[in-house]
Enzyme design. Structure first.
Site, PDB file in Angstrom:
ATOM      1  N   LYS A 158     -24.050  37.471 -19.892  1.00  0.00           N
ATOM      2  CA  LYS A 158     -22.635  37.283 -20.223  1.00  0.00           C
ATOM      3  C   LYS A 158     -21.933  38.629 -20.397  1.00  0.00           C
ATOM      4  O   LYS A 158     -20.869  38.865 -19.844  1.00  0.00           O
ATOM      5  CB  LYS A 158     -22.510  36.452 -21.505  1.00  0.00           C
ATOM      6  CG  LYS A 158     -21.078  36.011 -21.783  1.00  0.00           C
ATOM      7  CD  LYS A 158     -20.991  35.192 -23.060  1.00  0.00           C
ATOM      8  CE  LYS A 158     -20.511  36.075 -24.184  1.00  0.00           C
ATOM      9  NZ  LYS A 158     -20.389  35.434 -25.463  1.00  0.00           N
ATOM     10  N   ASP A 160     -18.642  31.772 -22.096  1.00  0.00           N
ATOM     11  CA  ASP A 160     -18.832  31.754 -23.550  1.00  0.00           C
ATOM     12  C   ASP A 160     -18.590  30.327 -24.055  1.00  0.00           C
ATOM     13  O   ASP A 160     -18.458  29.389 -23.270  1.00  0.00           O
ATOM     14  CB  ASP A 160     -17.896  32.764 -24.224  1.00  0.00           C
ATOM     15  CG  ASP A 160     -16.419  32.355 -24.130  1.00  0.00           C
ATOM     16  OD1 ASP A 160     -16.106  31.386 -23.396  1.00  0.00           O
ATOM     17  OD2 ASP A 160     -15.588  32.993 -24.795  1.00  0.00           O
TER      18      ASP A 160
END
Length: 214
Positions: free
Chosen positions: A124, A142
């Site tokens: 991420k 997220d």
């Protein structure tokens, strides 16, 4: 989980996002790509506002890997102790800074694999850096994107990897660069976890969420 929306509906959704916010920006403060990497790594299980508060003074004195090493772990802790998991994060910031100095000549690499090899940098974080700094259409999923993707049908998936693939596979190519920012901002300010603001949502007529609060 909602069903995957079709191409024409997705085009309409992202056209509306684009009309409302043509150039969406990430909300983490940074002065260069190195401080962006540090800020994103620090933001795990913390708010962007909290990270920005902690890094305001830190980045004034340590905006390169070498300066961060000179500051040392205890010095980093002093600046970031208002952030959750600060001891572990300070350790990682020092480790990744050392690795950048020793293995990359003090420069931040621009490949996902190299970024992910840095301590405290997961997929991420790497995707955020690739997208925000090098403007690659990388999708950082997220909690906001996961929620919006599944509620609306924009990018449904059982886990973050599945949602990331759904974004990459289904969202039209010309919207890919800004897709993750539009979805994060929509989740943060409109499609909230507990009380989504469906009444003022610009895509409510296209969204498949069954429990709309109108």
């Amino acid at each position: 989980m909602a069903k995957q929306l079709d191409y024409h509906t997705l085009r309409e959704i992202f056209t509306r996002f684009q009309d409302a916010e043509p150039e969406p920006k990430g909300e983490l403060d940074h002065v260069n790509v190195y401080t962006l990497v540090v800020a994103v790594a620090l933001s795990a299980q913390a708010t962007d506002a909290g990270v920005n508060k902690a890094t305001k003074e830190l980045f004034k004195i340590a905006d390169t890997p070498q300066k961060m090493l000179d500051l040392g772990e205890e010095g980093v802790i002093e600046h970031i102790k208002t952030i959750g998991l600060y001891r572990n994060k300070a350790k990682n910031v020092i480790k990744l800074s050392r690795m950048l100095v020793e293995d990359y000549g003090g420069e931040v690499p621009n490949s996902r694999a190299a970024l992910q090899s840095l301590p405290g940098v997961g997929r991420k974080t790497a995707n955020v850096v690739l997208n925000m700094w090098w403007r690659q259409p990388a999708q950082a999923v997220d909690t906001h994107i996961f929620r919006v993707g599944n509620r609306s049908g924009i990018a449904p998936g059982k886990d973050v990897d599945a949602v990331e693939r759904a974004v990459e596979d289904h969202i039209p190519a010309d919207f890919q660069l800004h897709a993750h920012h539009w979805l994060i901002l929509h989740g943060r300010y409109h499609c909230k976890a507990r009380k989504p603001l469906c009444g003022t949502c610009i895509i409510r007529d296209l969204c498949q969420f069954e429990d709309k609060t109108l």
